[in-house]
Scaffold this motif. Structure first.
Motif, mmCIF file in Angstrom:
data_model
loop_
_atom_site.group_PDB
_atom_site.id
_atom_site.type_symbol
_atom_site.label_atom_id
_atom_site.label_comp_id
_atom_site.label_asym_id
_atom_site.label_seq_id
_atom_site.Cartn_x
_atom_site.Cartn_y
_atom_site.Cartn_z
ATOM 1 N N ASP A 66 0.821 -1.210 0.000
ATOM 2 C CA ASP A 66 0.000 0.000 0.000
ATOM 3 C C ASP A 66 0.858 1.265 0.000
ATOM 4 O O ASP A 66 1.800 1.391 0.796
ATOM 5 C CB ASP A 66 -0.913 0.003 1.231
ATOM 6 N N TRP A 67 0.518 2.180 -0.890
ATOM 7 C CA TRP A 67 1.057 3.540 -0.865
ATOM 8 C C TRP A 67 -0.138 4.481 -0.963
ATOM 9 O O TRP A 67 -1.254 4.039 -1.223
ATOM 10 C CB TRP A 67 2.076 3.756 -1.986
ATOM 11 N N ASP A 68 0.045 5.768 -0.746
ATOM 12 C CA ASP A 68 -1.122 6.624 -0.512
ATOM 13 C C ASP A 68 -1.952 6.931 -1.752
ATOM 14 O O ASP A 68 -3.090 7.381 -1.650
ATOM 15 C CB ASP A 68 -0.732 7.900 0.227
ATOM 16 N N GLY A 69 -1.421 6.690 -2.957
ATOM 17 C CA GLY A 69 -2.212 6.887 -4.164
ATOM 18 C C GLY A 69 -2.575 8.333 -4.442
ATOM 19 O O GLY A 69 -3.482 8.616 -5.238
ATOM 20 N N ARG A 70 -1.891 9.264 -3.835
ATOM 21 C CA ARG A 70 -2.181 10.690 -3.999
ATOM 22 C C ARG A 70 -0.918 11.504 -4.290
ATOM 23 O O ARG A 70 -0.935 12.387 -5.129
ATOM 24 C CB ARG A 70 -2.835 11.266 -2.728
ATOM 25 N N ASN A 71 0.140 11.191 -3.553
ATOM 26 C CA ASN A 71 1.371 11.940 -3.727
ATOM 27 C C ASN A 71 2.169 11.403 -4.913
ATOM 28 O O ASN A 71 1.780 10.429 -5.554
ATOM 29 C CB ASN A 71 2.188 11.907 -2.438
ATOM 30 N N SER A 72 3.261 12.043 -5.222
ATOM 31 C CA SER A 72 3.993 11.722 -6.444
ATOM 32 C C SER A 72 4.621 10.330 -6.380
ATOM 33 O O SER A 72 4.855 9.775 -5.305
ATOM 34 C CB SER A 72 5.092 12.765 -6.674
ATOM 35 N N ILE A 73 4.868 9.794 -7.554
ATOM 36 C CA ILE A 73 5.527 8.497 -7.672
ATOM 37 C C ILE A 73 6.877 8.519 -6.958
ATOM 38 O O ILE A 73 7.223 7.599 -6.213
ATOM 39 C CB ILE A 73 5.715 8.119 -9.154
ATOM 40 N N ALA A 74 7.641 9.594 -7.138
ATOM 41 C CA ALA A 74 8.978 9.675 -6.556
ATOM 42 C C ALA A 74 8.932 9.674 -5.034
ATOM 43 O O ALA A 74 9.724 8.985 -4.378
ATOM 44 C CB ALA A 74 9.697 10.929 -7.058
ATOM 45 N N GLY A 83 9.560 4.813 -2.067
ATOM 46 C CA GLY A 83 10.261 4.095 -1.005
ATOM 47 C C GLY A 83 9.411 3.003 -0.374
ATOM 48 O O GLY A 83 9.943 1.974 0.076
ATOM 49 N N LYS A 84 8.085 3.197 -0.333
ATOM 50 C CA LYS A 84 7.200 2.175 0.232
ATOM 51 C C LYS A 84 7.250 0.891 -0.596
ATOM 52 O O LYS A 84 7.231 -0.217 -0.051
ATOM 53 C CB LYS A 84 5.760 2.698 0.275
ATOM 54 N N VAL A 85 7.321 1.055 -1.900
ATOM 55 C CA VAL A 85 7.394 -0.109 -2.787
ATOM 56 C C VAL A 85 8.759 -0.778 -2.680
ATOM 57 O O VAL A 85 8.855 -2.011 -2.633
ATOM 58 C CB VAL A 85 7.083 0.314 -4.238
ATOM 59 N N ARG A 86 9.806 0.015 -2.610
ATOM 60 C CA ARG A 86 11.150 -0.569 -2.466
ATOM 61 C C ARG A 86 11.282 -1.334 -1.152
ATOM 62 O O ARG A 86 11.934 -2.387 -1.108
ATOM 63 C CB ARG A 86 12.224 0.524 -2.566
ATOM 64 N N ASP A 87 10.658 -0.822 -0.097
ATOM 65 C CA ASP A 87 10.676 -1.555 1.180
ATOM 66 C C ASP A 87 10.072 -2.947 1.012
ATOM 67 O O ASP A 87 10.610 -3.938 1.529
ATOM 68 C CB ASP A 87 9.878 -0.787 2.245
ATOM 69 N N ALA A 88 8.941 -3.015 0.301
ATOM 70 C CA ALA A 88 8.272 -4.306 0.111
ATOM 71 C C ALA A 88 9.102 -5.240 -0.758
ATOM 72 O O ALA A 88 9.226 -6.440 -0.458
ATOM 73 C CB ALA A 88 6.900 -4.089 -0.516
ATOM 74 N N LEU A 89 9.687 -4.715 -1.812
ATOM 75 C CA LEU A 89 10.520 -5.543 -2.683
ATOM 76 C C LEU A 89 11.747 -6.049 -1.934
ATOM 77 O O LEU A 89 12.148 -7.209 -2.097
ATOM 78 C CB LEU A 89 10.936 -4.747 -3.919
ATOM 79 N N ASP A 90 12.334 -5.185 -1.125
ATOM 80 C CA ASP A 90 13.472 -5.624 -0.318
ATOM 81 C C ASP A 90 13.056 -6.729 0.650
ATOM 82 O O ASP A 90 13.769 -7.716 0.837
ATOM 83 C CB ASP A 90 14.049 -4.447 0.474
ATOM 84 N N CYS A 91 11.896 -6.558 1.270
ATOM 85 C CA CYS A 91 11.408 -7.521 2.260
ATOM 86 C C CYS A 91 11.234 -8.918 1.672
ATOM 87 O O CYS A 91 11.701 -9.912 2.238
ATOM 88 C CB CYS A 91 10.056 -7.070 2.813
ATOM 89 N N PHE A 92 10.521 -8.986 0.552
ATOM 90 C CA PHE A 92 10.015 -10.268 0.067
ATOM 91 C C PHE A 92 10.688 -10.789 -1.202
ATOM 92 O O PHE A 92 10.442 -11.934 -1.590
ATOM 93 C CB PHE A 92 8.508 -10.167 -0.172
ATOM 94 N N CYS A 93 11.511 -9.981 -1.843
ATOM 95 C CA CYS A 93 12.046 -10.356 -3.164
ATOM 96 C C CYS A 93 13.569 -10.347 -3.200
ATOM 97 O O CYS A 93 14.170 -10.048 -4.241
ATOM 98 C CB CYS A 93 11.505 -9.416 -4.242
ATOM 99 N N THR A 94 14.195 -10.644 -2.069
ATOM 100 C CA THR A 94 15.652 -10.731 -2.022
ATOM 101 C C THR A 94 16.072 -12.051 -1.388
ATOM 102 O O THR A 94 15.249 -12.780 -0.838
ATOM 103 C CB THR A 94 16.255 -9.560 -1.204
ATOM 104 N N GLY A 95 17.354 -12.320 -1.471
ATOM 105 C CA GLY A 95 17.876 -13.563 -0.899
ATOM 106 C C GLY A 95 17.381 -14.767 -1.681
ATOM 107 O O GLY A 95 17.509 -14.836 -2.898
ATOM 108 N N THR A 96 16.795 -15.728 -0.977
ATOM 109 C CA THR A 96 16.270 -16.932 -1.628
ATOM 110 C C THR A 96 14.798 -16.790 -2.002
ATOM 111 O O THR A 96 14.210 -17.723 -2.547
ATOM 112 C CB THR A 96 16.436 -18.151 -0.703
ATOM 113 N N ASN A 97 14.211 -15.654 -1.703
ATOM 114 C CA ASN A 97 12.779 -15.440 -1.979
ATOM 115 C C ASN A 97 12.562 -14.787 -3.341
ATOM 116 O O ASN A 97 13.365 -13.956 -3.779
ATOM 117 C CB ASN A 97 12.158 -14.561 -0.891
ATOM 118 N N TRP A 98 11.446 -15.146 -3.966
ATOM 119 C CA TRP A 98 11.078 -14.595 -5.272
ATOM 120 C C TRP A 98 9.664 -14.033 -5.218
ATOM 121 O O TRP A 98 8.851 -14.468 -4.399
ATOM 122 C CB TRP A 98 11.164 -15.684 -6.352
ATOM 123 N N CYS A 99 9.404 -13.083 -6.122
ATOM 124 C CA CYS A 99 8.100 -12.412 -6.120
ATOM 125 C C CYS A 99 7.421 -12.435 -7.475
ATOM 126 O O CYS A 99 8.059 -12.342 -8.527
ATOM 127 C CB CYS A 99 8.259 -10.943 -5.701
#
Length: 291
Positions: free
Chosen positions: A61-69, A73-89
């Motif tokens: 979830d991101w706020d859907g109102r403010n700019s993409i830039a 960071g909210k999206v990068r946090d999620a990708l780092d959490c679940f899509c690194t190491g031995t995990n795939w997304c």
């Protein structure tokens, strides 16, 4: 004997590493948001969380109102959490979520990412797993429901609140110049284009879903929008399936493929809090492929 013990220890290590590996399905919302940021279990934007939506589903979830830039960071946090190491997304986006994901891969997909432990704390940030890093993220594919990476003429016309930063990003010329849409880090974007447009159809060229036109939902390249339609419309070029250039010669962005075109105009843009519209089509595909 010592060699046998060493071999057994190695086997146990490999077995534990394999057991820890997991696949996740990340759902990235579009404009207006609706879920609690950092709570990967909040599917309020999409529909009931009890509905099947891919293996180990997570709402990014991101706020859907403010700019993409500023929200990226909210999206990068999620990708780092679940899509690194031995995990795939597996990644699923809706509307402006497509612009968000494309921006993320183009600008950060080639950066070094610390491997995370897939155990988010409050705020959605995960801890480091072993202190090592990797290049980019482990992503199998992206499926885009009514993708708005090509912008929307509704933003151009001021049909939405023009003071909203995201609306400025969604102008067709701005969205298309925001990053190199061909730079996906070799990740396929599978595009799902809906065509049940009504109220705003006069503002949107060609076929549309009431919010975004086919030129965007079909991943059509170029610095501005264009008119693309379903077969049978004599006054509009066909949006083609797959990666092929569209009728009239306009190409799609690299690593973008149209896998669903709403030829009978059954689906609109909106999930409606019930996995509805084109989101429902993508969800069905994800259930069968995100395993």
């Amino acid at each position: 004997m010592r060699a046998i013990r060493s071999f057994c220890a190695l086997c146990l290590f490999l077995a534990s590493s394999l057991a820890a590996a997991a696949n996740y399905t990340l759902w990235i919302n579009g404009r207006t948001g609706g879920g609690a940021i950092g709570n990967y279990s909040d599917f309020n934007y999409w529909g009931p969380s009890t509905v099947a939506a891919g293996v180990n589903k997570k709402a990014v979830d991101w706020d859907g109102r403010n700019s993409i830039a500023t929200q990226n960071g909210k999206v990068r946090d999620a990708l780092d959490c679940f899509c690194t190491g031995t995990n795939w997304c597996y990644i699923v986006t809706h509307s402006a979520g497509d612009l968000m994901m494309g921006y993320t891969l183009a600008n950060y997909g080639g950066s070094q990412r610390l491997k995370k432990n897939a155990s988010p704390a409050t705020g959605g940030v995960c801890g480091n797993s072993d202190g090592s890093s990797q290049l980019g993220w482990n992503i199998k594919w992206v499926r885009a429901a009514s993708g708005a990476a090509g912008g929307s003429e509704l933003s151009d016309a001021g049909s939405w609140t023009t003071s909203e930063p995201l609306v400025q990003d969604l102008k067709t010329s701005t969205a298309r110049a925001m990053y190199n849409h061909n730079t996906t880090r070799n990740v396929w974007f599978y595009m799902y284009a809906a065509a049940r447009g009504t109220a705003y159809s006069a503002l949107l060229p060609g076929q549309d879903d009431e919010v975004v036109a086919y030129h965007s939902t079909g991943g059509v390249s170029g610095s501005s929008g264009s008119s693309c339609c379903n077969p049978g419309d004599w006054f509009c070029n066909d949006l083609t399936f797959g990666t092929a250039a569209n009728q009239g010669g306009r190409a799609k962005w690299g690593w973008h493929s149209v896998v669903f075109r709403d030829d009978v105009e059954n689906y609109n843009h909106y999930a409606g809090g019930s996995w509805g519209g084109i989101v429902g089509v993508v969800r069905s595909a994800v259930v069968n492929t995100a395993l």
